[in-house]
Design an enzyme around this catalytic site. Structure first.
Site, PDB file in Angstrom:
ATOM      1  N   LYS A 151      19.840   1.488  10.998  1.00  0.00           N
ATOM      2  CA  LYS A 151      20.781   0.897  10.061  1.00  0.00           C
ATOM      3  C   LYS A 151      21.594   2.035   9.474  1.00  0.00           C
ATOM      4  O   LYS A 151      21.051   3.078   9.161  1.00  0.00           O
ATOM      5  CB  LYS A 151      19.988   0.186   8.953  1.00  0.00           C
ATOM      6  CG  LYS A 151      20.769  -0.800   8.127  1.00  0.00           C
ATOM      7  CD  LYS A 151      19.815  -1.654   7.282  1.00  0.00           C
ATOM      8  CE  LYS A 151      20.590  -2.621   6.416  1.00  0.00           C
ATOM      9  NZ  LYS A 151      19.730  -3.456   5.599  1.00  0.00           N
TER      10      LYS A 151
ATOM     11  N   ALA B  92      19.939   1.215   2.751  1.00  0.00           N
ATOM     12  CA  ALA B  92      21.260   1.678   3.165  1.00  0.00           C
ATOM     13  C   ALA B  92      21.236   2.248   4.576  1.00  0.00           C
ATOM     14  O   ALA B  92      22.142   2.009   5.346  1.00  0.00           O
ATOM     15  CB  ALA B  92      21.801   2.712   2.186  1.00  0.00           C
ATOM     16  N   HIS B  93      20.248   3.032   4.907  1.00  0.00           N
ATOM     17  CA  HIS B  93      20.074   3.387   6.314  1.00  0.00           C
ATOM     18  C   HIS B  93      18.624   3.719   6.576  1.00  0.00           C
ATOM     19  O   HIS B  93      17.846   3.970   5.669  1.00  0.00           O
ATOM     20  CB  HIS B  93      21.030   4.465   6.799  1.00  0.00           C
ATOM     21  CG  HIS B  93      21.191   5.625   5.895  1.00  0.00           C
ATOM     22  ND1 HIS B  93      20.232   6.567   5.720  1.00  0.00           N
ATOM     23  CD2 HIS B  93      22.230   5.972   5.121  1.00  0.00           C
ATOM     24  CE1 HIS B  93      20.676   7.470   4.881  1.00  0.00           C
ATOM     25  NE2 HIS B  93      21.875   7.134   4.484  1.00  0.00           N
ATOM     26  N   ASN B  94      18.294   3.713   7.831  1.00  0.00           N
ATOM     27  CA  ASN B  94      16.883   3.798   8.210  1.00  0.00           C
ATOM     28  C   ASN B  94      16.791   4.521   9.550  1.00  0.00           C
ATOM     29  O   ASN B  94      17.445   4.140  10.510  1.00  0.00           O
ATOM     30  CB  ASN B  94      16.312   2.377   8.327  1.00  0.00           C
ATOM     31  CG  ASN B  94      14.808   2.373   8.531  1.00  0.00           C
ATOM     32  OD1 ASN B  94      14.181   3.426   8.642  1.00  0.00           O
ATOM     33  ND2 ASN B  94      14.229   1.188   8.580  1.00  0.00           N
ATOM     34  N   VAL B 106      16.821   5.042   3.070  1.00  0.00           N
ATOM     35  CA  VAL B 106      17.400   5.230   1.737  1.00  0.00           C
ATOM     36  C   VAL B 106      17.526   3.863   1.085  1.00  0.00           C
ATOM     37  O   VAL B 106      18.034   2.924   1.702  1.00  0.00           O
ATOM     38  CB  VAL B 106      18.772   5.920   1.820  1.00  0.00           C
ATOM     39  CG1 VAL B 106      19.476   5.897   0.463  1.00  0.00           C
ATOM     40  CG2 VAL B 106      18.614   7.350   2.319  1.00  0.00           C
TER      41      VAL B 106
END
Lengths: 158, 147
Positions: A151, B92-94, B106
């Site tokens: 993501k 938010a990101h991984n 995050v």
């Protein structure tokens, strides 16, 4: 800086990005009932107050060829961590550098820095050079390369 | 991506004017016209070379909270847990990383109260502890990628 209602509307309007049009601040103002000058004035104030860290683009580093992305973590004695962090942050190859809490006993590392490169071997060379020039050979460290990315998006606040 | 695209990316990592005709100003510096700059920016956003164009906010000064979180997930459970974690809009990101702590993401929340609760919710849903490590100090760096 105290945010008023108009600031909140302004932030909500621009947090996903600025309009790609010749007069972007004027266009934002039109949407929320402010003049172009008012928007410019408030955006400048938000930046001066550090609420806006910077304006510009965020790259997807992976798509740009920076596919080797290492998080290097260090277990630095507490009385030295800020000094070491400042030194690492000043190095060109370091793209982010933070002090974070240890989570003992599982996680002893308190200083984190990111090093991005186009190839894993090159990133490992950067790290070797950092260890030598910053005299960090005695500091326990781990290098965590990223694998799959699940993501990536910007954070939203409102 | 050609030389003009590279020049645009490098230039716009260093800031964007807050003025009435900002694209015109940047285009002038780069020796291209305003329409070309806007068109190319739009294309690089559409194709995903760029993830954002505009302001980068300081989460904490907006009352929000940010944290870097890590989890130790057995390989056989990893995909299930990744799906569950990514379903939270606060993630938010991984990234997967090659360590016993193999999942790093995050979290960005609107309030510090929400941070505490989302950490608990992720642990509950996944069945694994979440180690949160919010930044205590940020050392100055100029995050940019020369292209």
């Amino acid at each position: 800086m105290v945010l008023n209602k108009q600031d909140c509307q302004l932030i909500a309007q621009i947090q996903d990005g600025l309009p790609l049009t010749s007069r972007p601040y004027g266009e934002v103002g039109r949407r929320i009932g402010l003049s172009e000058d008012q928007v410019i004035h408030r955006v400048k104030a938000l930046q001066a107050a550090g609420i806006i860290k910077r304006m510009g683009v965020v790259v997807r580093h992976h798509e740009l060829g920076y596919t080797a992305n290492a998080m290097v973590v260090w277990d630095v004695p507490d009385h030295q961590v800020d000094e070491v962090g400042a030194r690492l942050g000043a190095r060109d190859c370091v793209t982010l550098c933070y002090r974070r809490p240890r989570r003992l006993p599982d996680w002893p590392y308190n200083l984190f820095c990111m090093i991005h490169g186009r190839r894993r071997e090159r990133v490992l060379e950067y790290i070797d050079q950092l260890v030598i020039t910053e005299q960090l050979g005695e500091v326990p460290r781990k290098v965590l390369f990223s694998g799959r990315r699940f993501k990536q998006r910007g954070a939203r606040y409102q | 991506m050609d030389e003009t695209d590279r020049a645009i990316i490098n230039r716009l990592q260093d800031g964007f004017p807050i003025s009435d005709r900002p694209f015109q100003a940047v285009a002038g510096e780069l020796g291209i016209d305003e329409g070309t700059l806007i068109e190319r920016l739009q294309r690089m956003l559409d194709t995903g070379l760029l993830s954002r164009f505009g302001p980068m906010f300081h989460a904490e000064r907006l009352g929000g909270a940010l944290s870097l979180c890590a989890m130790r997930i057995p390989e056989t459970e990893f995909d299930r847990v990744a799906t569950q974690v990514n379903a939270f809009p606060e993630v938010a990101h991984n990234y997967a990383r090659d360590h016993a702590f193999n999942m790093w993401f995050v979290l960005a929340t609107e309030t510090s109260e929400r941070m505490a609760s989302v950490l608990g919710e992720i642990a509950d849903v996944t069945g694994f502890p979440v180690y949160d490590m919010p930044k205590e100090e940020e050392f100055f760096v100029g995050l940019r990628f020369d292209v």
